[in-house]
Write an enzyme that holds these catalytic residues in place. Structure first.
Site, short mmCIF file in Angstrom:
data_model
loop_
_atom_site.label_atom_id
_atom_site.label_comp_id
_atom_site.label_asym_id
_atom_site.label_seq_id
_atom_site.Cartn_x
_atom_site.Cartn_y
_atom_site.Cartn_z
N HIS A 45 0.87 -1.17 0.00
CA HIS A 45 0.00 0.00 0.00
C HIS A 45 0.91 1.23 0.00
O HIS A 45 1.77 1.36 0.87
CB HIS A 45 -0.88 -0.02 1.25
CG HIS A 45 -1.92 1.05 1.26
ND1 HIS A 45 -3.00 1.04 0.41
CD2 HIS A 45 -2.06 2.16 2.01
CE1 HIS A 45 -3.75 2.11 0.63
NE2 HIS A 45 -3.20 2.81 1.61
N ASP B 191 -8.10 0.99 1.85
CA ASP B 191 -7.86 1.96 2.94
C ASP B 191 -8.73 3.20 2.89
O ASP B 191 -8.60 4.06 3.76
CB ASP B 191 -6.37 2.36 2.89
CG ASP B 191 -5.93 3.11 4.14
OD1 ASP B 191 -6.49 2.84 5.21
OD2 ASP B 191 -5.03 3.97 4.03
N HIS C 68 -6.99 9.24 -0.97
CA HIS C 68 -7.70 9.09 0.30
C HIS C 68 -7.00 9.69 1.54
O HIS C 68 -7.51 9.51 2.65
CB HIS C 68 -8.09 7.63 0.55
CG HIS C 68 -6.93 6.68 0.73
ND1 HIS C 68 -6.54 5.80 -0.25
CD2 HIS C 68 -6.11 6.44 1.78
CE1 HIS C 68 -5.52 5.08 0.19
NE2 HIS C 68 -5.24 5.44 1.42
ZN LIG Z 1 -3.81 4.56 2.61
#
Ligand SMILES: [Zn+2]
Length: 1003
Positions: free
Chosen positions: A261, A373, A577
């Site tokens: 990620h 996420d 995000h």
């Molecule tokens: Zn993230």
């Protein structure tokens, strides 16, 4: 037998940590170190070609380097001894990091003298391969990224902005030497790690647990701590039978997917992410080369594009493994965006540009949406993702819920229009798994669909700041492929998992509506300038595309496809995000504001230019209407003279009250500058409940238990301060006939100017709040009580709206005490309703209250500003303007219309009218986008949707010759007609509630 369990467990822990792991790498030769500090160590990154030519100075292991955000290049030279039977030689580097948080502190990227990249370096991955008997000549680009999220997290810090972070070196080079990686010691470490991890998850009563315990004790007995290399093989021999015992029939089966990620910005700026991608992909391709079993997935077309631009050689290595199917593009989006606040068309473009990139570069259309996420998932997504070529959806974030446990891990998710998408939440509850025994056991035991299916996915690899899988994780995967007591682990791609999971669980349960995250509710409000910029740019892009298309179709100007694509990509990046939600460091939000300002200026110039060629010469005053609804007699998507005969607003003073009266509304404002009445003269109803006062600003303390920029904790409501003291109050009737009341208030270190405007012919009270905000850890809300008895309220989302209860009957209802809405909230009774529309506010709540003498009324509150202190200690200090309006809206389409109009204000020009490119007759359908096709064919793309949640039939009337009409998906590929009805040359459309329809009008 006596219970010796704890004694042996502690022995395993200590020997593994203090003896075996430290002896995996045995030093065999020194390295000479030189360093070049970019601009004294504080400079911005430079290309490798420049750094490799620089003048390096002496440097020694132990010397300090790296003020926050600076870059130092290390030059390492030496000679590798001849081959050693014990294992391969490797350079081992420690930049001075703490043994945790890879991706959150210093990182490195190793280069050869010719500028080619070897691999990345982080606290969990500090080795570089070298050849026996050769000279070492390596360069390491070391980034002094500071640890912003300290072990004691959420303390305000100045590290998040280069200008405030200071110039003190943060690191000392701790190690740089040539070692041999002892294969037997390394494998022994893995054997013990896996068996120990498994053992500790098995029930104490389980015989397998005791067998593992005693087997590991025998293994340690055979290990000579004074001669690990010489005795490791004997120790391993004791473990072999334990590792050879296969898994039980029906054991939980895990599809492990290699992953990193990588937040496109967060506790580091965007420019650092560009380097993070290179480090991680270099590591991954190196691992893919050496470990044929590895499959890795990476999302976000933007991140591929960065790599392609800045590190083409690493990109070529990536592309090679995409071709062999082991480096798997996933997600289909430009970035892993927020999905709460992103507007409808922008949400579509995340996929249009994301999938477009993957198709162009690799010939791949992603089928899996990959959003592990993001902070909750809008109820509009199922339709959007299905129309973007995706059939599966993955997240795990809902496991963060503070209150309610989500009932499924594998299910079909149904959106506002009824579209369903097969969805999986990895029960491992993380997107950065390391494949430890604890994680694997948790995935199996936590899995809520067990019994019905036994398949789950585990993304493994260090992440957030990148890193990815390590060879130690692959050692674990190999050993747990078929191991008694453990879930079975197979390394696979996301699509392999989803295909198997869907086949295995065809009747998976259905969840209807949003995937609301019961956490991070402050992200609808934090970093208000970022919200403003996003909303403004989304609407300017709509205008720019509309007028550019109109001009192009009429042969008046070229279509600026490349310019629009470039701007879209920047706006889409900033919907990442941690950017749009306001959860990044100051540096990120400062850059975002600069980017939005530049984009706004560029789009405004483009719009003005196209409007100039469309309206031509002439001095007639015209009004330009970019909304999908008629405004002041001007057709939707066109321009013309405004027709208005509305009488000016009358102003009366009655006692202490000001009374503003138009043909449609009578608004009463009391001596405190609050709205005590707003009578709709058409229905005779007063919008404001008896005895209540509207447009009341309220302050609450806002100090959440953790995650300051993210969280608004429910207890904030316990304390409130009403801002009802007036410093100054003015009223005027302007030349255009509008009455404007201006109220100035002071509080704390701040002050605010509220204006309330009633315009002739308008059924709404326009409000603005200009605030000079200097509060800390405080939330500013505005309350608008409305005399409407409603069990739910409608909140706009992408291409429609979502109803949420106004009550708190269940824990699920109660948890949604702060929710996201786009341009409007609508509260209604049959035949009457009120909307609150806004220009850039996302955080909302609607509560219900006992009325006098009976019944209930509703209070709509908007969250205008917050002031968290982590990760940006100065969040939202300074000047802000927030605009909203209280609207009489009997039908929800009145709310939709008012929302568009506030966000797409009319432009006033002189010239000739613009005939709309297309018109719509019949039932309401909202045109969301008019653009030229992505394929440069010149075809016109029209995207529209049904906004009321009703069935609709309408006819489309293009004002230009159309050769053929095709229904297409978001990717502009042909699809089975679903509501398109062509006959006798007319274009009929029939829409289901909230149906999204895209038409290609071929010219
Ligand atoms: Zn993230």
């Amino acid at each position: 037998m006596h219970d010796r369990r704890r004694l042996i467990e502690d022995r395993i822990t200590r020997v593994l940590a203090e003896r075996i792991r430290p002896q995996v790498h045995r030093p065999v030769a020194p390295l000479q170190v030189e360093a070049w500090h970019v601009a004294g160590g504080q400079g911005e990154p430079v290309p490798a070609a420049q750094a490799l030519r620089a003048a390096y100075g002496p440097f020694a292991v132990g010397d300090p380097w790296g003020p926050a955000w600076g870059t130092t290049w290390f030059h390492l030279t030496g000679t590798v001894p001849p081959a050693d039977d014990a294992g391969p030689p490797e350079v081992v580097v420690d930049l001075g990091w703490s043994p945790h948080s890879p991706g959150f502190q210093a990182e490195g990227l190793a280069f050869r003298p010719d500028g080619s990249v070897v691999k990345g370096l982080n606290p969990m991955n500090g080795w570089i391969p070298v050849e026996p008997g050769t000279d070492v000549d390596l360069y390491v680009e070391a980034a002094a990224n500071p640890l912003v999220l300290q072990p004691h997290p959420f303390l305000p810090t100045d590290l998040g902005e280069k200008t405030t972070a200071g110039d003190r070196p943060l690191y000392r080079l701790a190690r740089a030497e040539i070692c041999v990686r002892d294969t037997e010691v390394w494998e022994l470490a893995a054997d013990l790690d896996v068996l120990d991890g498994l053992m500790r998850e098995l029930p104490v009563e389980d015989a397998r647990r005791t067998k593992l315990l005693l087997g590991m004790e025998r293994s340690l007995d055979r290990l000579d701590l004074a001669d690990l290399p010489g005795s490791a093989a004997h120790a391993r021999a004791e473990l072999a039978p334990l590792l050879a015992r296969p898994a039980a029939d029906g054991a939980h089966r895990i599809s492990a997917v290699g992953h990193a990620h990588i937040d496109s910005a967060w506790l580091w700026p965007v420019r650092e992410t560009v380097r993070k991608i290179a480090r991680t992909v270099a590591n991954v391709t190196q691992l893919l080369d050496e470990h044929p079993e590895l499959v890795y997935t990476m999302s976000s077309a933007q991140q591929y594009a960065w790599l392609e631009e800045h590190h083409p050689q690493v990109f070529a290595r990536l592309a090679q493994h995409v071709a062999d199917g082991r480096f798997v593009p996933t997600g289909g989006m430009w970035v892993e965006s927020d999905t709460n606040m992103v507007g409808g068309e922008a949400m579509a473009r995340q996929f249009v540009l994301g999938q477009g990139y993957f198709r162009e570069k690799f010939g791949i259309t992603c089928r899996e949406v990959w959003l592990p996420d993001s902070f909750g998932y809008s109820a509009a997504l199922p339709q959007i993702v299905r129309q973007a070529g995706c059939t599966h959806f993955l997240t795990q974030k809902i496991s963060w819920n503070q209150q309610n446990v989500f009932p499924h891990h594998t299910f079909r998710w149904e959106g506002i229009d009824g579209t369903r998408v097969f969805t999986h939440f990895p029960p491992v509850d993380t997107y950065t798994a390391e494949l430890t025994g604890r994680e694997l056991a948790h995935a199996a035991s936590n899995f809520r669909d067990k019994g019905a299916t036994n398949l789950s996915l585990v993304p493994f690899g260090y992440g957030d700041g990148g890193g990815g899988p390590t060879r130690e994780m692959l050692q674990r995967a190999t050993r747990t492929a078929d191991l008694a007591g453990s879930p079975q682990v197979a390394i696979e791609s996301p699509s392999q998992f989803f295909t198997a999971a869907e086949t295995d669980y065809p009747d998976a349960p259905v969840w209807v509506g949003e995937l609301y995250l019961e956490m991070h509710r402050g992200t609808y409000t934090s970093q208000a300038r970022t919200k403003d910029g996003n909303r403004r740019c989304e609407h300017l892009l709509r205008e720019a595309e509309l007028w550019a298309t109109t001009a192009a179709v009429r042969g008046l100007a070229d279509y600026p496809a490349e310019q629009l694509s470039r701007i879209w990509k920047l706006v889409l990046l900033q919907q990442f995000h941690d950017i749009l939600p306001g959860s990044s460091i100051a540096w990120v939000h400062r850059e975002a504001a600069d980017n939005y300002a530049a984009v706004e200026a560029e789009l405004d110039e483009l719009i003005q230019d196209r409007l100039r060629v469309l309206t031509g010469a002439g001095d007639a005053e015209i009004v330009v209407n970019a909304t999908p609804f008629e405004v002041s007699g001007v057709a939707a998507l066109g321009a013309g003279p405004a027709s208005s005969n509305d009488a000016p607003v009358r102003l009366d003073r009655i006692g202490d009250d000001l009374v503003l009266t138009s043909d449609l509304l009578r608004v009463t404002i009391d001596r405190a500058g609050l709205v005590s009445g707003m009578v709709d003269l058409t229905s005779g109803r007063d919008v404001i409940p008896d005895g209540e006062r509207g447009n009341l600003l309220q302050l609450h303390p806002d100090f959440p238990n953790k995650w300051d920029a993210w969280d608004l904790d429910e207890f904030y409501r316990n304390t409130v301060r009403d801002l009802d003291t007036v410093a100054d109050l003015q009223v005027e009737v302007r030349a255009d006939g509008a009455a404007v009341v201006t109220v100035r208030r002071e509080f704390g270190d701040s002050n605010v100017v509220q204006t309330m405007t009633l315009s002739p012919g308008s059924r709404q009270l326009d409000c603005s709040v200009a605030v000079d905000w200097h509060e800390r850890e405080t939330v500013l809300k505005v309350a608008l009580p409305v005399d409407v008895h409603a069990t739910d309220a409608a909140y706009e989302t992408q291409f429609g709206h979502l109803r949420r209860p106004t009550h708190t009957n269940t824990s699920w209802d109660a948890a949604r005490f702060e929710v996201c809405a786009h341009r409007f909230v609508h509260v209604s009774e049959p035949g009457f309703g009120v909307a609150v529309v806004n220009s850039a506010t996302y955080g909302h709540e609607v509560t219900r209250h006992e009325a006098t003498p009976s019944g209930t009324f509703s209070t709509v509150r908007l969250s205008l500003l917050r002031a968290p202190r982590f990760p940006d200690p100065e969040t939202d200090q300074g000047l802000h303007t927030r605009r909203y309006a209280l609207v009489v809206a009997p039908d929800i389409v009145d709310a939709v219309r008012a929302g568009y109009r506030l966000n797409l204000p009319e432009r006033h020009l002189t010239g000739s009218p613009i005939e709309p490119l297309l018109g719509l007759t019949g039932d309401t359908a909202a045109v969301e986008a008019v653009k030229l096709a992505e394929d440069a064919s010149g075809d016109v793309i029209v995207r529209l949707y049904e906004p009321r949640g009703a069935r609709a039939a309408a006819t489309l009337h293009p004002s230009f010759p159309v050769r053929e009409v095709r229904q297409v998906d978001l990717l502009e590929d042909p699809m089975e007609p679903d509501g398109l009805d062509l006959h006798d040359g007319s274009i009929g459309i029939r829409l289901r509630p909230f149906q999204l329809m895209t038409l290609r009008l071929c010219r």
